[in-house]
Enzyme design. Structure first.
Site, PDB file in Angstrom:
ATOM      1  N   ASP A  24       0.864  -1.174   0.000  1.00  0.00           N
ATOM      2  CA  ASP A  24       0.000   0.000   0.000  1.00  0.00           C
ATOM      3  C   ASP A  24       0.911   1.239   0.000  1.00  0.00           C
ATOM      4  O   ASP A  24       2.107   1.142   0.298  1.00  0.00           O
ATOM      5  CB  ASP A  24      -0.871  -0.079   1.259  1.00  0.00           C
ATOM      6  CG  ASP A  24      -1.733   1.137   1.469  1.00  0.00           C
ATOM      7  OD1 ASP A  24      -2.220   1.704   0.475  1.00  0.00           O
ATOM      8  OD2 ASP A  24      -1.926   1.516   2.647  1.00  0.00           O
ATOM      9  N   ASP A  26      -0.178   5.214   0.872  1.00  0.00           N
ATOM     10  CA  ASP A  26      -0.443   6.172   1.960  1.00  0.00           C
ATOM     11  C   ASP A  26      -0.574   5.459   3.302  1.00  0.00           C
ATOM     12  O   ASP A  26      -1.334   4.499   3.435  1.00  0.00           O
ATOM     13  CB  ASP A  26      -1.744   6.934   1.677  1.00  0.00           C
ATOM     14  CG  ASP A  26      -1.616   7.852   0.473  1.00  0.00           C
ATOM     15  OD1 ASP A  26      -1.129   8.974   0.646  1.00  0.00           O
ATOM     16  OD2 ASP A  26      -1.997   7.424  -0.634  1.00  0.00           O
ATOM     17  N   ASP A 197      -2.224  -0.150   5.848  1.00  0.00           N
ATOM     18  CA  ASP A 197      -2.584   0.469   7.139  1.00  0.00           C
ATOM     19  C   ASP A 197      -4.069   0.657   7.375  1.00  0.00           C
ATOM     20  O   ASP A 197      -4.476   0.978   8.483  1.00  0.00           O
ATOM     21  CB  ASP A 197      -1.943   1.863   7.221  1.00  0.00           C
ATOM     22  CG  ASP A 197      -2.581   2.835   6.236  1.00  0.00           C
ATOM     23  OD1 ASP A 197      -2.613   2.519   5.027  1.00  0.00           O
ATOM     24  OD2 ASP A 197      -3.100   3.877   6.664  1.00  0.00           O
TER      25      ASP A 197
HETATM   26 MG   LIG Z   1      -3.033   3.196   3.099  1.00  0.00          MG
END
Ligand SMILES: [Mg+2]
Length: 250
Positions: A24, A26, A197
């Site tokens: 991923d 961000d 996240d």
């Molecule tokens: Mg992310």
């Protein structure tokens, strides 16, 4: 596991001979910023990704909810495969984008709502986002508006994210992207390792766990992943270790 939030352990060192790595962007490779266009991308990041991709025989892909052109800009030194817009568009994989009808009208509605309510509107190449970080009291109203919009524009569906609600092409998902990527070279036959996240990453973290690999949850929160690292700095250090690099110095 007795802990209600699952993983607490750090992941093992990457096995570059065996692993296929999906990252991923961000909140995983870079810290979340107050605005999506205010992130700071460490100078070394693209070079580390390139070196790691080489060790992995090319089995490294970025899998993000961001629009593909933005990913390409932020990681301009990295030339490997990228999946953007939650799996609806990609680079280096010869997959046609998912482009539902009504994108411009949908974007106009979301932009109008954002202007009315003082929210940050984020146009995306195949959808749009409403960020309520500045007005968290509007979360429920924003989510309800997005749900109604998805009924009027059936080619899109609601995606909840950190302090944001998004409309993305229906059927696009990060776990779906993993399923497709791992059927093809150079990912096929390798152990899927996914790091992310956000709630949008949970299906992909669960997918990696269920298919002989593992997930790495970045930051706090409940997760299907077996492993956890605290923040993007720890993720970058973990990646850098796998290429025999020095400690991350920014
Ligand atoms: Mg992310």
């Amino acid at each position: 596991m007795s802990d209600p939030f699952g993983a607490e352990e750090a992941p093992p060192a990457l096995d570059t001979a065996q692993d296929a790595l999906f990252l991923d962007f961000d909140g995983c490779l870079v810290e979340i910023a107050p605005r999506p266009d205010a992130i700071i991308v460490p100078e070394r990041l693209s070079a580390v990704l390139c070196a790691l991709a080489e060790r992995l025989d090319g089995a490294l892909a970025i899998v993000s909810g961001r629009s593909l052109p933005e990913l390409e800009t932020y990681l301009s030194g990295f030339d490997g495969p990228m999946v953007g817009s939650h799996g609806a568009e990609s680079r280096g994989l010869e997959e046609p984008p998912l482009r539902p009808e009504g994108l411009a009208a949908l974007q106009a509605e979301l932009a109008g709502f954002a202007a009315d309510k003082g929210l940050l509107y984020e146009p995306k190449s195949l959808g749009a986002g409403l960020h309520y970080r500045a007005r968290p009291e509007l979360q429920a109203e924003t989510e309800a508006f997005a749900t109604r919009a998805a009924r009027r524009f059936p080619g899109f569906e609601v995606q909840l994210a950190k302090m944001a609600v998004e409309l993305r092409p229906r059927g696009a998902s990060k776990d779906g992207a993993l399923a497709r990527l791992t059927r093809r070279a150079p990912f096929a036959g390798r152990r899927p390792v996914y790091a992310g996240d956000d709630v949008t990453d949970e299906p992909a973290l669960a997918w990696a766990e269920a298919h002989g690999g593992y997930g790495v949850k970045v930051g706090a929160g409940a997760t299907a992943a077996r492993f956890r690292l605290a923040d993007p700095a720890e993720i970058r250090a973990w990646l850098t270790t796998a290429i025999g690099g020095d400690a991350w110095d920014g």
